[in-house]
Motif scaffolding. Structure first.
Motif, PDB file in Angstrom:
ATOM      1  N   VAL A 116       0.867  -1.177   0.000  1.00  0.00           N
ATOM      2  CA  VAL A 116       0.000   0.000   0.000  1.00  0.00           C
ATOM      3  C   VAL A 116       0.906   1.229   0.000  1.00  0.00           C
ATOM      4  O   VAL A 116       2.119   1.122   0.203  1.00  0.00           O
ATOM      5  N   ILE A 126      -6.229  -1.640   2.059  1.00  0.00           N
ATOM      6  CA  ILE A 126      -6.345  -0.368   1.359  1.00  0.00           C
ATOM      7  C   ILE A 126      -5.775   0.711   2.284  1.00  0.00           C
ATOM      8  O   ILE A 126      -5.445   0.438   3.433  1.00  0.00           O
ATOM      9  N   TRP A 150     -16.134  -3.685   5.126  1.00  0.00           N
ATOM     10  CA  TRP A 150     -14.954  -2.839   5.211  1.00  0.00           C
ATOM     11  C   TRP A 150     -14.637  -2.532   6.672  1.00  0.00           C
ATOM     12  O   TRP A 150     -15.537  -2.335   7.483  1.00  0.00           O
ATOM     13  N   ILE A 181     -10.508  -0.495  -3.865  1.00  0.00           N
ATOM     14  CA  ILE A 181      -9.641   0.664  -4.045  1.00  0.00           C
ATOM     15  C   ILE A 181     -10.172   1.780  -3.148  1.00  0.00           C
ATOM     16  O   ILE A 181     -11.217   1.633  -2.508  1.00  0.00           O
ATOM     17  N   SER A 182      -9.472   2.900  -3.122  1.00  0.00           N
ATOM     18  CA  SER A 182      -9.916   4.053  -2.334  1.00  0.00           C
ATOM     19  C   SER A 182      -9.421   5.320  -2.997  1.00  0.00           C
ATOM     20  O   SER A 182      -8.461   5.313  -3.776  1.00  0.00           O
ATOM     21  N   VAL A 226     -14.453   4.877  -0.741  1.00  0.00           N
ATOM     22  CA  VAL A 226     -14.016   3.541  -1.143  1.00  0.00           C
ATOM     23  C   VAL A 226     -14.526   3.235  -2.544  1.00  0.00           C
ATOM     24  O   VAL A 226     -15.321   3.980  -3.118  1.00  0.00           O
TER      25      VAL A 226
END
Length: 276
Positions: free
Chosen positions: A79, A126, A148, A175-176, A187
């Motif tokens: 990340v 993420i 999440w 993804i973000s 998100v």
């Protein structure tokens, strides 16, 4: 009478000179806006080598920075984020077998600046600025549940936000990004089977705010997001690891890639940031 007229002329001349200079309130046309940021560029992490490859521009070429960080040969996931709020991005690694994070404030080799355990094991990592404090922190996505888990600090402790977004067992990838430019990350999910994106502006349950197709369905390409053009909003991108090709989009809408270039070794995971 002559003295009064002379004084009036002097005042008018002074006013004209001040206007010609632009005055105190006028700003130069070409001066960048205060706090303006440069666009983000791509990085790649190759887990077989434990090595990162970074570009300083979104164009074909060799890596501008390459370094080893973390152990080799392990199933770690990379990340990237501005962990300390200094405006530049560092790298991070997530070990799904023990839910441990290793975050570094710079894109360079060396020891981790933050090491902590967070969240259930075996999930997908993420990162983003969830609360708008100018520091990125981590999160996890459980594909089996569409659930999440987000953290607002780079430390062990309780989960700060938990919500459902996306169908369970869908095979979609998380993804973000700050999709709407409000200073907080939302998100998103990418469906590689159909090349469809589902982006949400908030970190909460609910419908997607943007749904569109970008990318080749079934190609197995990997999603990435970043503010490629420096406009304060993150947009999407795709990395074709088999051909080492990057496709970036400057808007979150269907259409062709705005930027396409070849970069890096195959079998790598894409990340994005401002590395310097």
């Amino acid at each position: 009478m002559k003295i009064a007229l002379k004084r009036i002329l002097l005042v008018l001349l002074a006013a004209g000179a001040l206007a010609a200079c632009g005055g105190d309130d006028e700003q130069p046309v070409d001066k960048p806006a205060a706090g303006a940021k440069s666009g983000m560029t791509l990085g790649l992490y190759k887990p077989a080598e434990g090595k990162f490859y970074m570009r300083s521009s979104n164009a074909a070429g060799n890596a501008d920075m390459a370094f080893t960080y973390g152990p080799t040969g392990q199933k770690l996931t990379a990340v990237a984020g501005d962990w300390d709020g200094d405006g530049t991005y560092g790298v991070g690694l997530y070990n799904p077998t023990n839910a441990t994070w290793y975050l570094k404030n710079s894109a360079a080799d060396g020891n981790a600046d933050f090491t902590f355990a967070f969240g259930p094991q075996g999930l997908q990592p993420i990162a983003g600025d969830w609360d708008g404090d100018k520091k990125d922190t981590v999160g996890l996505y459980d594909p089996a549940k569409g659930l999440w888990y987000l953290k607002n600090s780079s430390a062990a402790g309780n989960i700060d936000a938990t919500f459902f977004f996306g169908p369970a067992n869908s095979g979609w990838l998380p993804i973000s990004g700050d999709w709407d430019g409000d200073g907080k990350y939302g998100v998103g999910l990418y469906d590689p089977a159909k090349g469809t994106w589902y982006l949400k502006n908030a970190t909460a349950s609910g419908n997607a705010d943007a749904i569109f197709q970008f990318g080749t369905a079934g190609a197995g390409w990997l999603p990435v997001s970043g503010d490629w053009d420096g406009d304060g909003k993150e947009t999407v991108g795709i990395y074709d690891a088999a051909k080492s090709t990057v496709f970036l989009k400057n808007s979150n809408a269907a259409g062709n890639a705005d930027v396409t270039f070849a970069f890096g070794p195959g079998d790598a995971r894409p990340i994005a940031g401002r590395w310097k």
